[in-house]
Design a protein around this motif. Structure first.
Motif, short mmCIF file in Angstrom:
data_model
loop_
_atom_site.label_atom_id
_atom_site.label_comp_id
_atom_site.label_asym_id
_atom_site.label_seq_id
_atom_site.Cartn_x
_atom_site.Cartn_y
_atom_site.Cartn_z
N LEU A 26 0.84 -1.20 0.00
CA LEU A 26 0.00 0.00 0.00
C LEU A 26 0.87 1.24 0.00
O LEU A 26 1.82 1.35 0.79
CB LEU A 26 -0.89 0.01 1.24
CG LEU A 26 -2.12 -0.89 1.20
CD1 LEU A 26 -2.26 -1.68 2.47
CD2 LEU A 26 -3.37 -0.05 0.96
N GLY A 30 -3.10 5.07 -0.49
CA GLY A 30 -4.00 3.94 -0.32
C GLY A 30 -4.12 3.04 -1.52
O GLY A 30 -4.95 2.12 -1.52
N TRP A 50 -12.39 -7.33 -3.78
CA TRP A 50 -12.84 -6.08 -4.37
C TRP A 50 -13.34 -6.24 -5.81
O TRP A 50 -14.10 -5.41 -6.30
CB TRP A 50 -11.71 -5.05 -4.33
CG TRP A 50 -10.56 -5.41 -5.24
CD1 TRP A 50 -10.40 -5.06 -6.54
CD2 TRP A 50 -9.47 -6.25 -4.92
NE1 TRP A 50 -9.27 -5.63 -7.06
CE2 TRP A 50 -8.66 -6.37 -6.07
CE3 TRP A 50 -9.06 -6.93 -3.77
CZ2 TRP A 50 -7.50 -7.13 -6.11
CZ3 TRP A 50 -7.89 -7.67 -3.80
CH2 TRP A 50 -7.12 -7.77 -4.96
N ILE A 75 -8.95 0.46 -5.69
CA ILE A 75 -10.12 0.18 -4.85
C ILE A 75 -9.90 -0.95 -3.87
O ILE A 75 -10.75 -1.21 -3.01
CB ILE A 75 -11.36 -0.12 -5.73
CG1 ILE A 75 -11.11 -1.38 -6.58
CG2 ILE A 75 -11.71 1.07 -6.60
CD1 ILE A 75 -12.37 -1.85 -7.32
N GLN A 77 -8.58 -2.81 -0.59
CA GLN A 77 -8.50 -2.27 0.77
C GLN A 77 -7.77 -3.23 1.71
O GLN A 77 -7.81 -4.46 1.51
CB GLN A 77 -9.91 -2.01 1.32
CG GLN A 77 -10.71 -1.00 0.54
CD GLN A 77 -10.12 0.39 0.63
OE1 GLN A 77 -9.68 0.83 1.70
NE2 GLN A 77 -10.10 1.09 -0.51
N PRO A 78 -7.13 -2.69 2.76
CA PRO A 78 -6.52 -3.56 3.77
C PRO A 78 -7.54 -4.52 4.37
O PRO A 78 -8.70 -4.14 4.62
CB PRO A 78 -6.00 -2.57 4.82
CG PRO A 78 -5.79 -1.30 4.07
CD PRO A 78 -6.89 -1.26 3.04
N GLN A 80 -8.69 -7.15 2.83
CA GLN A 80 -9.32 -7.93 1.77
C GLN A 80 -8.42 -9.09 1.35
O GLN A 80 -7.20 -9.01 1.41
CB GLN A 80 -9.65 -7.04 0.57
CG GLN A 80 -10.79 -6.07 0.85
CD GLN A 80 -11.15 -5.24 -0.37
OE1 GLN A 80 -10.28 -4.84 -1.14
NE2 GLN A 80 -12.44 -4.97 -0.54
#
Length: 635
Positions: A26, A30, A50, A75, A77-78, A80
């Protein structure tokens, strides 16, 4: 950024920080940047929570040179989950976990997870003094632990944070300087104890998050305890989601089973001659030292790496280019590994579990050695346990099994291990290995521990041995902690605590562990009475030596003449037969005065009572001193 220099070092086998470039990373905005090495794949895409696990949603692009595939996903995210969809030649299609994943799903699920490794460390004091705590002349006493079966207060393994608090308190109480964790790198099969690793950059999800494991290390550091990680670069499992046949080719392993398959463990062997594989493994080792503040790496099964014919019959292995059985590529890899570790982290240690007579394992690569800091002394372990299993009436015929260890004790920087391998698969617990009735079993275990702690070398004891667990260890369930409420078992715990205190407080027991200057035999030939006696000396010539006398029979030996290097009073610092340890209380009333009678090459001597199945440790004091407290004993 993954640049030309990275590609060069990666191929060369010397890239030590792949974890900064590959995997799921990351950035500050983000965005998740995915990168995976799959040079022989025709197509690679990242699939995950995602994008509905749609292989068409996030295709990856391959580097022009090097075989690394990249894609950035805004898109994702942490937390996932994700995998790589690998499409190879000949219709090969498979979903693979990320070899560089920083976190995984809880097994038996096999996906990788996106995560950050953010954590606010509080162990600055430990890190500043770590070089002294890990030094070869430091007192080092290691408590080996299998995390999932140490304690289970509610029937389930403890998480990292709960474990940190309980273990720090317990290990401090017993006085161990370090904890060694059996492999906590992610592994699909719990019953492998972690030795079949799939996640070389991810702590197992069984006990919590990466931050939870960071807290564990941090908390132990705050309490003055080092953390050693058991690490397995010798082989890996063949699970479909793992490294095996990763991109439709034998990428991490040799294609020929005579080189790439391990018959003893039914697993694959890394291709150490491939630079990218070497970089992957070296990066894994440095990752734990860098991001998790690990203090030492214990490298598992080094012997299996060094020999091409390890666990193989004739015709099942391929000789090296010189026609020999040495694995030249693995040797080169181990040297590169140790050079990289000590170059970037000079205050840590690498420790080899190597069971053969391979020379110079713990000598610098500049001298032709493998470059490890220390090596397990498997010969000492096997000879000592074989001796202790003999009935005392027969031990006079086998005393050489004990004294033999001093023939080679300083050829390497040795750790003396009584490890998990000795209390599983029908071998019995430590106390059950001891001969005789219950009284003799406890006394034998006390004399064994006394011999071990006074013998040159660093110490390692597997959990449960410190209180004499009767049951053989099993990874299901927890240790039999209820035994510690019984006097004999509690006495063993007290002895281990006092041995560790003695090790820390007496320079003679640790400063010269790896040199003949720190050891001198007084008596190594008294087979009839089955006793040994020796001096341990500190580095400073004006500091006080210790006299150690061991009686390996259940018969008290009275009026034993022992030479000493100084006149005056010699005081008992430790007597393993003291009643507080569960012993019978034989001894010397805490002190013995020397006489000017020469013995054992010394100008003075003392006459001592050697208790049955016991070790005495005495230190020279000047006349009139009465400052030491020792357990009560009788003459």
């Amino acid at each position: 950024m993954w640049g030309e220099q990275d590609r060069y070092l990666f191929r060369e086998g010397t890239h030590a920080r792949l974890y900064e470039h590959l995997g799921a990373r990351l950035d500050e905005q983000g965005v998740v940047h995915f990168a995976v090495w799959a040079p022989n794949a025709q197509h690679v895409s990242v699939i995950g929570d995602w994008n509905g696990w749609n292989p068409e949603a996030d295709p990856m692009a391959q580097d022009d040179d090097g075989g690394v595939w990249h894609v950035s996903v805004g898109i994702a995210q942490p937390g996932q989950r994700y995998k790589y969809r690998i499409v190879g030649h000949g219709g090969y299609v498979i979903d693979k976990a990320d070899p560089m994943a920083l976190q995984t799903e809880l097994p038996p699920a096999t996906s990788s997870r996106i995560t950050r490794l953010d954590y606010e460390w509080r162990d600055q004091a430990w890190m500043q003094q770590r070089a002294q705590r890990n030094a070869l002349d430091a007192p080092i006493s290691v408590y080996e632990v299998h995390v999932g079966s140490w304690r289970r207060p509610d029937g389930a393994p403890m998480g990292w944070r709960e474990l940190a608090r309980a273990m720090a308190e317990y290990v401090q109480q017993l006085g161990f300087t370090h904890v060694e964790l059996m492999p906590i790198t992610e592994h699909p099969f719990y019953g492998s104890w972690g030795y079949q690793t799939t996640g070389y950059f991810a702590p197992t999800a069984r006990y919590g998050s990466p931050q939870d494991f960071m807290y564990f290390v941090d908390h132990l550091h705050e309490h003055g305890i080092g953390v050693i990680l058991d690490w397995v670069p010798s082989h890996f499992p063949t699970d479909a989601h793992g490294l095996q046949y990763f991109d439709g080719t034998h990428l991490y392993e040799h294609a020929d089973p005579r080189q790439g398959f391990h018959p003893e463990w039914n697993s694959s062997i890394f291709n150490y001659g491939r630079g990218e594989v070497s970089s992957f493994l070296i990066s894994s080792a440095l990752f734990w030292l860098d991001r998790y503040h690990i203090d030492a790496i214990r490298v598992d099964a080094v012997a299996s790496m060094l020999y091409l014919d390890y666990a193989r019959r004739d015709g099942e292995w391929i000789p090296n280019v010189h026609g020999g059985h040495e694995n030249l590529e693995a040797i080169a890899f181990l040297r590169r590994l140790n050079e990289a570790v000590y170059r970037q982290f000079p205050d840590v240690q690498t420790i080899a579990e190597e069971s053969t007579a391979w020379p110079m394992v713990s000598r610098p690569t500049s001298m032709g050695g493998l470059g490890f800091g220390m090596k397990w002394n498997m010969g000492w372990m096997h000879d000592t346990l074989a001796f202790m299993q003999e009935d005392p009436v027969h031990r006079r015929y086998h005393l050489g099994r004990l004294s033999f260890s001093l023939m080679y004790a300083f050829s390497e920087n040795f750790v003396l291990p009584l490890s998990h391998d000795e209390v599983v698969y029908g071998k019995g617990s430590l106390i059950n290995k001891m001969s005789g009735d219950d009284w003799q079993r406890f006394a034998n275990l006390r004399v064994l521990l006394g011999w071990m702690w006074t013998h040159p070398g660093k110490k390692l004891l597997f959990m449960g041995g410190e209180f004499g667990q009767w049951r053989e260890w099993t990874h299901e369930g927890e240790l039999d902690w209820g035994l510690t409420q019984q006097p004999q078992h509690a006495g063993l715990q007290r002895l281990v605590s006092d041995l560790n205190a003695l090790l820390r407080n007496e320079p003679a027991l640790h400063e010269l562990d790896f040199s003949w200057e720190g050891f001198q035999w007084l008596e190594a030939q008294d087979a009839e009475r089955t006793l040994l006696a020796f001096l341990r000396r500190p580095a400073r010539r004006d500091a006080k030596p210790l006299l150690v006398a061991c009686n390996f029979t259940p018969v008290p030996r009275e009026n034993v003449l022992l030479g000493v290097p100084a006149r005056g009073v010699w005081r008992e610092l430790l007597n393993t037969d003291a009643q507080v340890y569960g012993g019978s209380g034989w001894g010397n009333f805490g002190r013995i005065e020397s006489s000017p009678l020469p013995a054992h090459g010394q100008l003075h001597s003392i006459r001592v009572v050697l208790p049955p199945l016991a070790v005495l440790v005495l230190r020279h004091e000047s006349y009139g001193e009465n400052t030491l407290q020792v357990p009560e004993s009788r003459g």
